[in-house]
Design a protein around this motif. Structure first.
Motif, PDB file in Angstrom:
ATOM      1  N   SER A  79       0.840  -1.186   0.000  1.00  0.00           N
ATOM      2  CA  SER A  79       0.000   0.000   0.000  1.00  0.00           C
ATOM      3  C   SER A  79       0.875   1.235   0.000  1.00  0.00           C
ATOM      4  CB  SER A  79      -0.919   0.008   1.227  1.00  0.00           C
ATOM      5  OG  SER A  79      -0.155   0.235   2.385  1.00  0.00           O
ATOM      6  N   SER A  80       0.287   2.403  -0.251  1.00  0.00           N
ATOM      7  CA  SER A  80       1.049   3.641  -0.322  1.00  0.00           C
ATOM      8  C   SER A  80       1.674   4.010   1.008  1.00  0.00           C
ATOM      9  CB  SER A  80       0.140   4.778  -0.824  1.00  0.00           C
ATOM     10  OG  SER A  80      -0.927   4.931   0.093  1.00  0.00           O
ATOM     11  N   SER A  81       1.159   3.480   2.120  1.00  0.00           N
ATOM     12  CA  SER A  81       1.725   3.790   3.423  1.00  0.00           C
ATOM     13  C   SER A  81       2.828   2.820   3.821  1.00  0.00           C
ATOM     14  CB  SER A  81       0.626   3.760   4.492  1.00  0.00           C
ATOM     15  OG  SER A  81       0.100   2.455   4.591  1.00  0.00           O
ATOM     16  N   ALA A  82       3.087   1.828   2.981  1.00  0.00           N
ATOM     17  CA  ALA A  82       4.097   0.830   3.305  1.00  0.00           C
ATOM     18  C   ALA A  82       5.491   1.401   3.105  1.00  0.00           C
ATOM     19  CB  ALA A  82       3.921  -0.400   2.419  1.00  0.00           C
ATOM     20  N   THR A  83       6.441   0.862   3.846  1.00  0.00           N
ATOM     21  CA  THR A  83       7.821   1.275   3.681  1.00  0.00           C
ATOM     22  C   THR A  83       8.478   0.368   2.660  1.00  0.00           C
ATOM     23  OG1 THR A  83       8.484  -0.176   5.470  1.00  0.00           O
ATOM     24  CG2 THR A  83       8.017   2.106   6.043  1.00  0.00           C
ATOM     25  N   PRO A  84       9.491   0.850   1.972  1.00  0.00           N
ATOM     26  CA  PRO A  84      10.166   0.001   0.993  1.00  0.00           C
ATOM     27  C   PRO A  84      10.954  -1.091   1.695  1.00  0.00           C
ATOM     28  CG  PRO A  84      11.317   2.089   1.269  1.00  0.00           C
ATOM     29  CD  PRO A  84      10.050   2.175   2.071  1.00  0.00           C
ATOM     30  N   ASP A  85      11.247  -2.146   0.953  1.00  0.00           N
ATOM     31  CA  ASP A  85      12.079  -3.213   1.497  1.00  0.00           C
ATOM     32  C   ASP A  85      13.433  -2.610   1.821  1.00  0.00           C
ATOM     33  OD1 ASP A  85      13.308  -5.553   2.179  1.00  0.00           O
ATOM     34  OD2 ASP A  85      13.126  -6.486   0.212  1.00  0.00           O
ATOM     35  N   SER A  86      13.894  -2.809   3.053  1.00  0.00           N
ATOM     36  CA  SER A  86      15.129  -2.175   3.482  1.00  0.00           C
ATOM     37  C   SER A  86      16.367  -2.915   2.986  1.00  0.00           C
ATOM     38  CB  SER A  86      15.162  -2.081   5.011  1.00  0.00           C
ATOM     39  OG  SER A  86      15.023  -3.361   5.568  1.00  0.00           O
ATOM     40  N   ARG A  87      16.205  -4.093   2.456  1.00  0.00           N
ATOM     41  CA  ARG A  87      17.360  -4.892   2.049  1.00  0.00           C
ATOM     42  C   ARG A  87      17.639  -4.704   0.564  1.00  0.00           C
ATOM     43  NH1 ARG A  87      16.564 -11.090   2.643  1.00  0.00           N
ATOM     44  NH2 ARG A  87      14.934 -10.539   1.214  1.00  0.00           N
ATOM     45  N   VAL A  88      18.894  -4.452   0.231  1.00  0.00           N
ATOM     46  CA  VAL A  88      19.334  -4.421  -1.154  1.00  0.00           C
ATOM     47  C   VAL A  88      20.404  -5.491  -1.287  1.00  0.00           C
ATOM     48  CG1 VAL A  88      20.421  -3.072  -2.968  1.00  0.00           C
ATOM     49  CG2 VAL A  88      18.859  -1.967  -1.372  1.00  0.00           C
ATOM     50  N   THR A  89      20.086  -6.566  -1.972  1.00  0.00           N
ATOM     51  CA  THR A  89      21.016  -7.672  -2.108  1.00  0.00           C
ATOM     52  C   THR A  89      21.681  -7.598  -3.472  1.00  0.00           C
ATOM     53  OG1 THR A  89      19.678  -9.025  -0.650  1.00  0.00           O
ATOM     54  CG2 THR A  89      21.252 -10.179  -2.038  1.00  0.00           C
ATOM     55  N   LEU A  90      22.990  -7.517  -3.466  1.00  0.00           N
ATOM     56  CA  LEU A  90      23.748  -7.458  -4.702  1.00  0.00           C
ATOM     57  C   LEU A  90      24.087  -8.858  -5.205  1.00  0.00           C
ATOM     58  CD1 LEU A  90      26.101  -4.593  -3.532  1.00  0.00           C
ATOM     59  CD2 LEU A  90      23.992  -4.398  -4.849  1.00  0.00           C
ATOM     60  N   ASN A  91      24.003  -9.846  -4.342  1.00  0.00           N
ATOM     61  CA  ASN A  91      24.252 -11.238  -4.675  1.00  0.00           C
ATOM     62  C   ASN A  91      23.018 -12.015  -4.216  1.00  0.00           C
ATOM     63  OD1 ASN A  91      24.980 -13.994  -4.475  1.00  0.00           O
ATOM     64  ND2 ASN A  91      27.143 -13.441  -4.361  1.00  0.00           N
ATOM     65  N   SER A  92      22.297 -12.612  -5.141  1.00  0.00           N
ATOM     66  CA  SER A  92      21.014 -13.248  -4.812  1.00  0.00           C
ATOM     67  C   SER A  92      21.149 -14.427  -3.856  1.00  0.00           C
ATOM     68  CB  SER A  92      20.297 -13.693  -6.087  1.00  0.00           C
ATOM     69  OG  SER A  92      21.080 -14.660  -6.765  1.00  0.00           O
ATOM     70  N   ASN A  93      22.359 -14.939  -3.638  1.00  0.00           N
ATOM     71  CA  ASN A  93      22.546 -16.055  -2.716  1.00  0.00           C
ATOM     72  C   ASN A  93      22.822 -15.595  -1.293  1.00  0.00           C
ATOM     73  OD1 ASN A  93      22.241 -18.011  -4.718  1.00  0.00           O
ATOM     74  ND2 ASN A  93      24.368 -17.810  -5.328  1.00  0.00           N
ATOM     75  N   VAL A  94      22.771 -14.302  -1.042  1.00  0.00           N
ATOM     76  CA  VAL A  94      23.111 -13.743   0.265  1.00  0.00           C
ATOM     77  C   VAL A  94      21.846 -13.253   0.955  1.00  0.00           C
ATOM     78  CG1 VAL A  94      24.330 -11.856   1.409  1.00  0.00           C
ATOM     79  CG2 VAL A  94      25.426 -13.105  -0.444  1.00  0.00           C
ATOM     80  N   VAL A  95      21.738 -13.547   2.247  1.00  0.00           N
ATOM     81  CA  VAL A  95      20.639 -13.026   3.063  1.00  0.00           C
ATOM     82  C   VAL A  95      21.239 -12.048   4.069  1.00  0.00           C
ATOM     83  CG1 VAL A  95      18.854 -13.614   4.740  1.00  0.00           C
ATOM     84  CG2 VAL A  95      19.298 -15.135   2.797  1.00  0.00           C
ATOM     85  N   PHE A  96      20.685 -10.827   4.121  1.00  0.00           N
ATOM     86  CA  PHE A  96      21.148  -9.791   5.050  1.00  0.00           C
ATOM     87  C   PHE A  96      19.911  -9.046   5.513  1.00  0.00           C
ATOM     88  CE2 PHE A  96      23.812  -5.683   5.517  1.00  0.00           C
ATOM     89  CZ  PHE A  96      24.209  -6.022   6.794  1.00  0.00           C
ATOM     90  N   THR A  97      19.519  -9.246   6.770  1.00  0.00           N
ATOM     91  CA  THR A  97      18.286  -8.670   7.281  1.00  0.00           C
ATOM     92  C   THR A  97      18.514  -8.009   8.630  1.00  0.00           C
ATOM     93  OG1 THR A  97      17.654 -10.739   8.359  1.00  0.00           O
ATOM     94  CG2 THR A  97      16.835 -10.380   6.113  1.00  0.00           C
ATOM     95  N   ALA A  98      17.526  -7.243   9.059  1.00  0.00           N
ATOM     96  CA  ALA A  98      17.580  -6.585  10.364  1.00  0.00           C
ATOM     97  C   ALA A  98      16.277  -6.819  11.102  1.00  0.00           C
ATOM     98  CB  ALA A  98      17.810  -5.087  10.195  1.00  0.00           C
ATOM     99  N   THR A  99      16.383  -6.889  12.419  1.00  0.00           N
ATOM    100  CA  THR A  99      15.216  -6.983  13.287  1.00  0.00           C
ATOM    101  C   THR A  99      15.326  -5.882  14.322  1.00  0.00           C
ATOM    102  OG1 THR A  99      15.180  -9.381  12.993  1.00  0.00           O
ATOM    103  CG2 THR A  99      13.922  -8.475  14.847  1.00  0.00           C
ATOM    104  N   PRO A 100      14.404  -4.949  14.367  1.00  0.00           N
ATOM    105  CA  PRO A 100      13.234  -4.848  13.509  1.00  0.00           C
ATOM    106  C   PRO A 100      13.621  -4.372  12.112  1.00  0.00           C
ATOM    107  CG  PRO A 100      13.360  -2.921  14.920  1.00  0.00           C
ATOM    108  CD  PRO A 100      14.478  -3.843  15.344  1.00  0.00           C
ATOM    109  N   ALA A 101      12.779  -4.690  11.138  1.00  0.00           N
ATOM    110  CA  ALA A 101      13.018  -4.283   9.757  1.00  0.00           C
ATOM    111  C   ALA A 101      12.684  -2.816   9.546  1.00  0.00           C
ATOM    112  CB  ALA A 101      12.200  -5.142   8.805  1.00  0.00           C
ATOM    113  N   THR A 102      11.792  -2.276  10.367  1.00  0.00           N
ATOM    114  CA  THR A 102      11.469  -0.849  10.378  1.00  0.00           C
ATOM    115  C   THR A 102      11.384  -0.397  11.825  1.00  0.00           C
ATOM    116  OG1 THR A 102       9.086  -1.238  10.370  1.00  0.00           O
ATOM    117  CG2 THR A 102      10.131  -0.935   8.220  1.00  0.00           C
ATOM    118  N   VAL A 103      11.590   0.894  12.037  1.00  0.00           N
ATOM    119  CA  VAL A 103      11.517   1.464  13.383  1.00  0.00           C
ATOM    120  C   VAL A 103      10.481   2.577  13.363  1.00  0.00           C
ATOM    121  CG1 VAL A 103      12.778   2.752  15.153  1.00  0.00           C
ATOM    122  CG2 VAL A 103      13.930   0.937  13.881  1.00  0.00           C
ATOM    123  N   ARG A 104       9.558   2.523  14.313  1.00  0.00           N
ATOM    124  CA  ARG A 104       8.592   3.616  14.454  1.00  0.00           C
ATOM    125  C   ARG A 104       9.302   4.772  15.164  1.00  0.00           C
ATOM    126  NH1 ARG A 104       3.046   2.349  16.713  1.00  0.00           N
ATOM    127  NH2 ARG A 104       4.226   2.640  18.619  1.00  0.00           N
TER     128      ARG A 104
END
Length: 137
Positions: free
Chosen positions: A36-61
């Protein structure tokens, strides 16, 4: 008999008014980000599709951030890409180093514009970048 039917009807009505949608995601499955228009973009930009790099929380209020700062836990997994050691950078400073999969928690210093970069430690080649978006409350 009437009492039993009334209880069943009441239970059905309460279930229909639940905060949990009927098509709720099963436990352990992470739903895709909202579009939806109120959603935030995906915070992860993966340059190598075999790599997982995430954060918890993914967004901060913003209202949950202390003086505009937040604490996040970073997780990475580069095993499918056959990368043995990684470095996590914040700007030009090393934040964490480790093996192909790992986790590291920041202090209360992550801001809306903080960018994390996951590098192959051997080649210094960027594998993924991550910025945790701050959203309105």
């Amino acid at each position: 008999m009437f009492f039993r039917i009334s209880l069943i009807a009441a239970a059905a009505l309460l279930g229909a008014c639940s905060d949990t949608p009927r098509d709720a995601t099963p436990t352990g499955v992470v739903p895709p980000p909202a579009t939806s228009s109120s959603a935030t973009p995906d915070s992860r930009v993966t340059l190598n599709s075999n790599v997982v790099f995430t954060a918890t929380p993914a967004t901060v209020r913003r209202c949950d951030a202390t003086d505009g700062n937040a604490t996040v836990t970073l997780n990475w997994d580069t095993q499918p890409a056959s990368i043995a050691f990684v470095t996590v950078m914040v700007g030009d400073k090393t934040f964490a180093e480790g093996t192909s999969s790992g986790t590291s928690t920041t202090g209360n210093w992550v801001r809306d514009d903080t960018v994390f970069t996951l590098l192959d430690a051997a080649t210094k080649k960027p594998l993924a970048t991550l910025q945790i978006p701050f959203i309105e409350c």
